[in-house]
Motif scaffolding. Structure first.
Motif, short mmCIF file in Angstrom:
data_model
loop_
_atom_site.label_atom_id
_atom_site.label_comp_id
_atom_site.label_asym_id
_atom_site.label_seq_id
_atom_site.Cartn_x
_atom_site.Cartn_y
_atom_site.Cartn_z
N LEU A 1 0.82 -1.20 0.00
CA LEU A 1 0.00 0.00 0.00
C LEU A 1 0.86 1.26 0.00
CD1 LEU A 1 -2.89 0.99 -0.01
CD2 LEU A 1 -2.89 0.86 2.48
N LYS A 2 1.95 1.23 0.73
CA LYS A 2 2.86 2.38 0.76
C LYS A 2 3.43 2.64 -0.63
CE LYS A 2 6.90 4.17 3.16
NZ LYS A 2 7.93 3.91 4.18
N ARG A 3 3.79 1.57 -1.33
CA ARG A 3 4.33 1.71 -2.69
C ARG A 3 3.28 2.28 -3.63
NH1 ARG A 3 8.44 -1.41 -5.46
NH2 ARG A 3 9.34 -1.62 -3.39
N VAL A 4 2.05 1.79 -3.51
CA VAL A 4 0.97 2.28 -4.37
C VAL A 4 0.68 3.75 -4.06
CG1 VAL A 4 -1.48 2.02 -4.95
CG2 VAL A 4 -0.03 0.00 -4.74
N ASN A 5 0.66 4.09 -2.80
CA ASN A 5 0.44 5.49 -2.42
C ASN A 5 1.53 6.41 -2.93
OD1 ASN A 5 -2.04 5.36 -1.09
ND2 ASN A 5 -1.10 4.71 0.82
N ALA A 6 2.72 5.85 -3.18
CA ALA A 6 3.83 6.64 -3.73
C ALA A 6 3.73 6.77 -5.25
CB ALA A 6 5.15 6.00 -3.33
N MET B 1 4.07 -3.71 -7.25
CA MET B 1 3.35 -4.16 -6.04
C MET B 1 3.96 -5.46 -5.51
SD MET B 1 -0.59 -3.48 -7.09
CE MET B 1 -1.08 -1.99 -7.94
N VAL B 2 4.25 -6.39 -6.42
CA VAL B 2 4.86 -7.66 -6.02
C VAL B 2 6.24 -7.40 -5.43
CG1 VAL B 2 5.75 -9.89 -6.84
CG2 VAL B 2 3.54 -9.05 -7.66
N SER B 3 6.99 -6.51 -6.05
CA SER B 3 8.32 -6.16 -5.55
C SER B 3 8.24 -5.62 -4.12
CB SER B 3 8.95 -5.13 -6.47
OG SER B 3 10.17 -4.68 -5.97
N ALA B 4 7.26 -4.77 -3.86
CA ALA B 4 7.08 -4.23 -2.51
C ALA B 4 6.72 -5.34 -1.53
CB ALA B 4 5.99 -3.17 -2.51
N GLY B 5 5.87 -6.27 -1.95
CA GLY B 5 5.51 -7.39 -1.10
C GLY B 5 6.70 -8.28 -0.78
N MET B 6 7.52 -8.56 -1.80
CA MET B 6 8.70 -9.40 -1.60
C MET B 6 9.71 -8.69 -0.69
SD MET B 6 8.12 -12.19 -3.03
CE MET B 6 7.24 -12.99 -4.35
N ALA B 7 9.81 -7.37 -0.80
CA ALA B 7 10.68 -6.61 0.09
C ALA B 7 10.19 -6.74 1.53
CB ALA B 7 10.73 -5.14 -0.33
#
Length: 90
Positions: free
Chosen positions: A59-64, A72-78
């Motif tokens: 969600l933070k990545r999407v908000n950015a 989104m997948v990259s943010a989840g994997m992080a």
């Protein structure tokens, strides 16, 4: 506290829901990214608290401004990697 005091207070405003802030496609893609990230989550880390942590990273990545599924997948994997590192420190 009297009933009059309770009803004279201004209403509590809650944070906007994700469904109010994004379209159906974005929500679906965020859910799919969360599922994909949680598939590689080690069994001992697979719990509600950690899934929420990963979801917040997405969600933070999407908000950015990152609306691609890959982002989104990259943010989840992080998020998964952060949880793994945290577990190793314990």
């Amino acid at each position: 506290m009297s009933m009059e005091e309770v009803f004279s207070r201004p209403p509590v405003t809650a944070a906007p829901l994700v469904v109010d802030a994004f379209g159906n496609r974005a929500i679906l893609e965020m859910e799919m990214a969360l599922t994909k990230a949680c598939e590689v989550l080690p069994r001992e880390l697979d719990n509600h608290k950690n899934r929420c942590f990963i979801a917040k990273k997405i969600l933070k990545r999407v908000n950015a401004g990152e609306y691609t599924f890959g982002g989104m997948v990259s943010a989840g994997m992080a998020g998964v990697e952060a949880l793994r590192r945290k577990q190793q420190q314990v």
